[in-house]
Design a protein around this motif. Structure first.
Motif, PDB file in Angstrom:
ATOM      1  N   GLU A   6      38.151  -8.001 -31.285  1.00 25.71           N
ATOM      2  CA  GLU A   6      38.689  -6.661 -31.558  1.00 25.71           C
ATOM      3  C   GLU A   6      37.626  -5.879 -32.306  1.00 25.71           C
ATOM      4  OE1 GLU A   6      41.714  -5.289 -30.817  1.00 25.71           O
ATOM      5  OE2 GLU A   6      42.252  -7.134 -29.763  1.00 25.71           O
ATOM      6  N   SER A   7      37.182  -4.794 -31.736  1.00 25.77           N
ATOM      7  CA  SER A   7      36.132  -4.012 -32.380  1.00 25.77           C
ATOM      8  C   SER A   7      36.210  -2.580 -31.893  1.00 25.77           C
ATOM      9  CB  SER A   7      34.782  -4.614 -32.031  1.00 25.77           C
ATOM     10  OG  SER A   7      33.776  -3.645 -32.140  1.00 25.77           O
ATOM     11  N   SER A   8      36.060  -1.646 -32.815  1.00 26.79           N
ATOM     12  CA  SER A   8      36.185  -0.251 -32.394  1.00 26.79           C
ATOM     13  C   SER A   8      34.877   0.302 -31.836  1.00 26.79           C
ATOM     14  CB  SER A   8      36.692   0.618 -33.546  1.00 26.79           C
ATOM     15  OG  SER A   8      35.807   0.561 -34.621  1.00 26.79           O
ATOM     16  N   LYS A   9      33.871  -0.553 -31.663  1.00 26.05           N
ATOM     17  CA  LYS A   9      32.661  -0.113 -30.987  1.00 26.05           C
ATOM     18  C   LYS A   9      32.984   0.185 -29.520  1.00 26.05           C
ATOM     19  CE  LYS A   9      28.801  -1.520 -31.548  1.00 26.05           C
ATOM     20  NZ  LYS A   9      27.492  -2.156 -31.441  1.00 26.05           N
ATOM     21  N   ASP A  10      32.130   0.971 -28.877  1.00 29.52           N
ATOM     22  CA  ASP A  10      32.439   1.343 -27.495  1.00 29.52           C
ATOM     23  C   ASP A  10      32.005   0.291 -26.476  1.00 29.52           C
ATOM     24  OD1 ASP A  10      29.856   1.854 -28.039  1.00 29.52           O
ATOM     25  OD2 ASP A  10      29.882   3.961 -27.458  1.00 29.52           O
ATOM     26  N   GLU A  13      40.448  -0.602 -35.808  1.00 33.81           N
ATOM     27  CA  GLU A  13      39.632  -1.527 -35.020  1.00 33.81           C
ATOM     28  C   GLU A  13      40.477  -2.001 -33.840  1.00 33.81           C
ATOM     29  OE1 GLU A  13      36.430  -2.637 -35.469  1.00 33.81           O
ATOM     30  OE2 GLU A  13      36.276  -1.337 -37.226  1.00 33.81           O
ATOM     31  N   SER A  14      39.999  -1.742 -32.643  1.00 31.66           N
ATOM     32  CA  SER A  14      40.784  -2.128 -31.473  1.00 31.66           C
ATOM     33  C   SER A  14      39.871  -2.301 -30.291  1.00 31.66           C
ATOM     34  CB  SER A  14      41.810  -1.038 -31.180  1.00 31.66           C
ATOM     35  OG  SER A  14      42.206  -1.100 -29.837  1.00 31.66           O
ATOM     36  N   SER A  15      40.087  -3.357 -29.519  1.00 31.84           N
ATOM     37  CA  SER A  15      39.198  -3.590 -28.387  1.00 31.84           C
ATOM     38  C   SER A  15      39.588  -2.761 -27.171  1.00 31.84           C
ATOM     39  CB  SER A  15      39.144  -5.076 -28.044  1.00 31.84           C
ATOM     40  OG  SER A  15      40.401  -5.550 -27.691  1.00 31.84           O
ATOM     41  N   LYS A  16      40.584  -1.885 -27.322  1.00 31.18           N
ATOM     42  CA  LYS A  16      40.885  -0.960 -26.232  1.00 31.18           C
ATOM     43  C   LYS A  16      39.724   0.010 -26.068  1.00 31.18           C
ATOM     44  CE  LYS A  16      44.554   0.684 -25.265  1.00 31.18           C
ATOM     45  NZ  LYS A  16      45.682   1.583 -25.077  1.00 31.18           N
ATOM     46  N   ASP A  17      39.614   0.610 -24.880  1.00 27.58           N
ATOM     47  CA  ASP A  17      38.477   1.490 -24.647  1.00 27.58           C
ATOM     48  C   ASP A  17      38.694   2.901 -25.194  1.00 27.58           C
ATOM     49  OD1 ASP A  17      40.389   1.994 -22.815  1.00 27.58           O
ATOM     50  OD2 ASP A  17      39.138   1.669 -21.053  1.00 27.58           O
TER      51      ASP A  17
HETATM   52 MN   LIG Z   1      36.295  -1.348 -28.493  1.00 25.73          MN
END
Ligand SMILES: [Mn+2]
Ligand SMILES: [Mn+2]
Ligand SMILES: [Zn+2]
Ligand SMILES: [Zn+2]
Lengths: 132, 132
Positions: free
Chosen positions: B71-75, A71-75
């Motif tokens: 923080e979220s792995s969504k796009d 889980e990461s807010s990076k693109d």
């Molecule tokens: Mn993200």
DNA sequence: TTTTACTTTAAAATCGTTCTAAACTACTTG
DNA sequence: CAAGTAGTTTAGAACGATTTTAAAGTAAAA
């Protein structure tokens, strides 16, 4: 168990491309990487592979539990070869992740899971900042 | 303190667009939203705004600490009007987030922060799954 | 009021990721 | 093995979220 067996056991055909990726990822070393990082490693190993295939394989590997996605807010999606339940330090400046083994964290009190839901994994993220 | 004062205090010029957004976001209600969600709310309120401006404002608001980014792995980036330290339940199927107040979680044991770094915030994510 | 720095905007560009459809390959069945 | 078939790879197009561009507009400072 060799990589071909690991793929078979996961229900994946051991194609040439999946074996190349398995040889890189399933060596027992824990690391965090992007699709592009992996493509560079594939190239360095003297092979080459379409980026679409790399994404296809990473998604299959993840869905089979051979790797995880962080889980990461990076693109850019970050994958993880450490499939044990564990936690992370995150340097938000650089995006660098460092593993925290599960037994390094002790959650004493947890909230009640909402009605109709089940607990499906707890992740602790400790954001860190370079000391000045 | 009214929204104009809040913006001034945060070092932001209270432009027409920022005031429209502040009126929606800084009403004391905690919510999770995307840039597109916000644009819909802006439209519903009888206003309109370029999506570039919405992204500009959200980034400024976040950097000033008026809102947070989850923080979220969504796009798609998810923002949060709850700026207190808190945690989340995440339904991975739907992407829905539910707040967990800070005192609902008790971290008994924490790992040592890596040499040269400072702790910059701990976030607990409890992934949940619909019961079958 | 004039100047200055900052802000907004539509449109184009960018970038990670997914889709398409055709060629290819692993496995199954005879 | 030989065919059949189901799954896989690929280049390139498409997509969707976000950022950039550059010109016009606005807020604050002088
Ligand atoms: Mn993200
Ligand atoms: Mn993405
Ligand atoms: Zn990890
Ligand atoms: Zn929240």
């Amino acid at each position: 168990m060799n990589n071909k067996e690991k793929l078979r056991k996961a229900g994946l055909r051991p194609t040439k491309q999946r074996m190349i990726i398995a040889d890189i990822l399933l060596d027992g070393i824990n690391r965090h990487f992007t699709a592009e990082n992996l493509q560079n490693e594939i190239n360095s190993s003297g092979n080459s592979m379409s980026i679409a295939t790399i994404y296809n394989c990473l998604k299959k590997f993840r869905n089979c539990g051979l790797i995880k996605q962080v889980e990461s807010s990076k693109d850019t999606a970050i994958f993880d070869t450490n499939i044990n339940q564990h936690h992370h330090f995150l340097d938000e400046e650089t995006g660098k992740l460092i593993d925290i083994e599960n037994d390094e964290v002790n959650l004493h009190k947890l909230p009640k899971i909402p009605q109709g839901y089940l607990n499906n994994g707890v992740e602790v993220l400790i954001k860190i900042k370079k000391q000045i």
